[in-house]
Design a protein around this motif. Structure first.
Motif, short mmCIF file in Angstrom:
data_model
loop_
_atom_site.label_atom_id
_atom_site.label_comp_id
_atom_site.label_asym_id
_atom_site.label_seq_id
_atom_site.Cartn_x
_atom_site.Cartn_y
_atom_site.Cartn_z
N ALA A 48 -9.19 -9.74 -1.84
CA ALA A 48 -8.63 -9.81 -0.49
C ALA A 48 -7.48 -8.85 -0.25
N LEU A 49 -7.51 -8.21 0.91
CA LEU A 49 -6.56 -7.18 1.31
C LEU A 49 -5.38 -7.81 2.03
N ASN A 50 -4.17 -7.59 1.50
CA ASN A 50 -2.98 -8.10 2.16
C ASN A 50 -2.65 -7.29 3.40
N ALA A 51 -2.25 -7.98 4.44
CA ALA A 51 -1.73 -7.34 5.65
C ALA A 51 -0.22 -7.37 5.62
N ARG A 52 0.43 -6.42 6.27
CA ARG A 52 1.89 -6.29 6.23
C ARG A 52 2.47 -6.21 7.63
N THR A 53 3.80 -6.32 7.69
CA THR A 53 4.48 -6.33 8.98
C THR A 53 4.69 -4.94 9.55
N GLY A 54 4.41 -3.90 8.78
CA GLY A 54 4.55 -2.52 9.24
C GLY A 54 3.63 -1.61 8.46
N PRO A 55 3.57 -0.33 8.83
CA PRO A 55 2.62 0.60 8.24
C PRO A 55 3.07 1.20 6.91
N GLY A 56 3.19 0.37 5.90
CA GLY A 56 3.59 0.85 4.58
C GLY A 56 3.66 -0.28 3.58
N SER A 57 3.53 0.08 2.31
CA SER A 57 3.52 -0.93 1.25
C SER A 57 4.89 -1.55 1.02
N SER A 58 5.96 -0.97 1.60
CA SER A 58 7.29 -1.55 1.45
C SER A 58 7.54 -2.69 2.44
N TYR A 59 6.68 -2.83 3.41
CA TYR A 59 6.84 -3.92 4.38
C TYR A 59 6.36 -5.24 3.78
N PRO A 60 6.94 -6.34 4.21
CA PRO A 60 6.53 -7.65 3.68
C PRO A 60 5.08 -7.98 4.02
N LYS A 61 4.45 -8.71 3.14
CA LYS A 61 3.12 -9.25 3.43
C LYS A 61 3.24 -10.32 4.50
N THR A 62 2.19 -10.48 5.25
CA THR A 62 2.22 -11.50 6.30
C THR A 62 0.82 -12.06 6.53
N GLY A 63 0.75 -13.32 6.76
CA GLY A 63 -0.51 -13.96 7.11
C GLY A 63 -1.51 -14.03 5.96
N THR A 64 -2.69 -14.49 6.29
CA THR A 64 -3.76 -14.65 5.30
C THR A 64 -4.40 -13.31 4.99
N PRO A 65 -4.56 -12.97 3.70
CA PRO A 65 -5.24 -11.72 3.35
C PRO A 65 -6.66 -11.68 3.89
N LEU A 66 -7.19 -10.48 4.05
CA LEU A 66 -8.53 -10.29 4.58
C LEU A 66 -9.53 -10.17 3.44
N PRO A 67 -10.50 -11.09 3.34
CA PRO A 67 -11.50 -11.00 2.27
C PRO A 67 -12.38 -9.77 2.43
N ARG A 68 -13.02 -9.40 1.33
CA ARG A 68 -13.97 -8.29 1.39
C ARG A 68 -15.08 -8.62 2.38
N GLY A 69 -15.43 -7.63 3.17
CA GLY A 69 -16.49 -7.82 4.15
C GLY A 69 -16.02 -8.39 5.46
N SER A 70 -14.78 -8.88 5.50
CA SER A 70 -14.27 -9.36 6.78
C SER A 70 -13.98 -8.16 7.68
N LEU A 71 -13.92 -8.43 8.98
CA LEU A 71 -13.66 -7.35 9.92
C LEU A 71 -12.16 -7.16 10.12
N ALA A 72 -11.70 -5.94 9.93
CA ALA A 72 -10.35 -5.54 10.32
C ALA A 72 -10.44 -5.06 11.76
N TRP A 73 -9.90 -5.87 12.69
CA TRP A 73 -10.00 -5.56 14.12
C TRP A 73 -8.91 -4.56 14.49
N VAL A 74 -9.20 -3.26 14.32
CA VAL A 74 -8.22 -2.17 14.44
C VAL A 74 -8.01 -1.82 15.90
N MET A 75 -6.72 -1.82 16.33
CA MET A 75 -6.37 -1.38 17.68
C MET A 75 -5.92 0.06 17.72
N CYS A 76 -5.15 0.49 16.71
CA CYS A 76 -4.61 1.85 16.72
C CYS A 76 -4.20 2.22 15.30
N GLN A 77 -3.90 3.50 15.09
CA GLN A 77 -3.54 4.00 13.76
C GLN A 77 -2.22 4.75 13.79
#
Length: 436
Positions: A365-394
């Motif tokens: 499972a992929l951890n999500a963070r509060t900002g665009p970098g590995s130094s930001y805190p993890k937040t919420g439930t990690p995303l399992p493999r095969g789950s959809l990352a609902w991307v709005m912007c990059q």
């Protein structure tokens, strides 16, 4: 429907012991979203019925608890005529606020239970018919105004899974359906019985032989609307807005004096995207740009009072009282401040957020963070493999493997783009906009 007979390196935001490269092949193939596309999703209750209901019936059924309606939009085994199902009907139904669950009733596995639906496929020709069905489905969807980014569902009726060739045939069919839709810019869903299709697709969820569909719609007529705790697929499979359940079979319901014979569904899943019409409210010509900011080039202008076909809304530069921008069906962007949507300060409930989902490719499972970098805190439930990352912007962030691109998800969290299946694992992926 006819199937349910009752019956994550410390440098990164990933909790993995092993890493995988982004998918360019099975199981998590990328969707090649074209300009002007977006995904859409529905929650709550929906219903399906053989023939698309009349506009009057759907107006009456706005008094019901249902907010999504299935449409059988094609397939050689489709059983009912569809006198109502036109592009004009789709536009009107969307304008009413209904969401659409498009179902393609194509060829069925050769070991399907029962003698109905005579057009079948075998293990030797399943991939061919999966590709062909998807190609026809895309054409039908476009004719009806179901835009790229829509989820199209292949109906796979209940079958004899004790037959190994039949299990292989279904997997080949669904895999070909999925890759062909992805190449055309559509999300791939399947309608399956809990004791056959769901079980077999779940078993090969992480297979490198078969492409994984983006969503499953499971038939189990037990009256339970829950989208978790399914006995034949773990909750980690199709875990992020990727599930629907047909929980009650054929029955009559009456709302506002209109009776329909329906199956009842519970949804948290991708559905169709239909553009909606709004007016330009500015007193001078409104600029449509190539991105959601005045720093992007002007592509064209729209006269005051003219009609815009809006597909979705995204974050952008603040204009007046609003930082919301509208994406039009031609792929351009306009400031929502000058459009007759329901809000001049924020998002409008009638329109989806612009999202470009990609399947998570990490083995763990992929951890999500509060900002665009590995130094930001993890937040919420990690995303399992095969789950959809609902991307709005990059946006640029800390480098992970070959990519410094990070994705902002629709819930405000961030994940490294390296572990999301899309067009690139090194750079930006069009048509996803840059985050402001």
């Amino acid at each position: 429907m006819y199937a349910a007979v009752c019956a994550t390196t410390a440098a990164f935001a990933l909790t993995v012991g092993a890493l995988v490269s982004p998918a360019a092949a099975e199981p998590d193939t990328p969707v090649r979203y074209p300009t002007g596309s977006s995904a859409n999703r529905a929650g709550g209750l929906g219903f399906d019925t053989c023939t698309a209901p009349s506009l009057d019936a759907l107006r009456a059924w706005k008094s019901s608890p249902y907010r999504t309606v299935n449409i059988y939009f094609g397939g050689i085994n489709r059983g009912c005529t569809q006198p109502n199902l036109t592009a004009a009907w789709v536009r009107e139904v969307a304008a009413m606020g209904w969401k659409l669950l498009p179902t393609y009733f194509g060829r069925q596995p050769f070991c399907k239970f029962g003698s109905s639906k005579p057009y079948r496929y075998t293990a030797s020709n399943a991939a061919y018919y999966g590709r062909l069905g998807a190609q026809i489905a895309v054409g039908n969807a476009k004719d009806l105004g179901l835009l790229p980014g829509s989820a199209l569902y292949a109906d796979v009726e209940h079958y004899d899974r004790t037959n190994a060739d039949c299990r292989r045939a279904v997997r080949r069919y669904v895999s070909a359906w999925t890759t062909t839709l992805h190449a055309s810019g559509y999300l791939a869903g399947v309608y399956v019985h809990q004791d056959s299709g769901l079980r077999d697709l779940s078993y090969t969820y992480n297979s490198t032989t078969y492409a994984r569909p983006d969503a499953v719609w499971m038939a189990r007529w037990d009256g339970n609307t829950s989208l978790t705790g399914w006995p034949t697929a773990p909750d980690s499979h199709w875990a992020v807005h990727q599930r629907a359940k047909q929980y009650r079979g054929d029955h009559d319901e009456t709302w506002a004096g209109v009776r329909l014979n329906i199956d009842s569904d519970s949804l948290n899943a991708p559905v169709a995207l239909v553009a909606r019409s709004y007016k330009v409210t500015s007193s001078t010509a409104l600029n449509a740009r190539s991105g959601p900011s005045t720093s992007y080039p002007v592509v064209r202008t729209h006269a005051p009072g003219s009609t815009l076909r809006v597909t979705c809304q995204g974050h952008g530069q603040k204009v007046g009282t609003s930082a919301v921008w509208d994406r039009l069906s031609n792929g351009t962007w306009v400031s929502d401040y000058y459009v007759s949507t329901s809000s001049s300060t924020g998002f409008s409930s009638a329109l989806p957020r612009c999202t470009y989902p990609g399947q998570v490719t990490a083995k763990v499972a992929l951890n999500a963070r509060t900002g665009p970098g590995s130094s930001y805190p993890k937040t919420g439930t990690p995303l399992p493999r095969g789950s959809l990352a609902w991307v709005m912007c990059q946006k640029s962030g800390s480098k992970v493997q070959t990519s410094s691109v990070w994705n902002r998800l629709s819930d405000g969290r961030w994940v490294s783009d390296y572990y999301v299946s899309n067009r690139s694992d090194t750079s930006w992926s069009a048509p996803i906009p840059r985050c402001p």
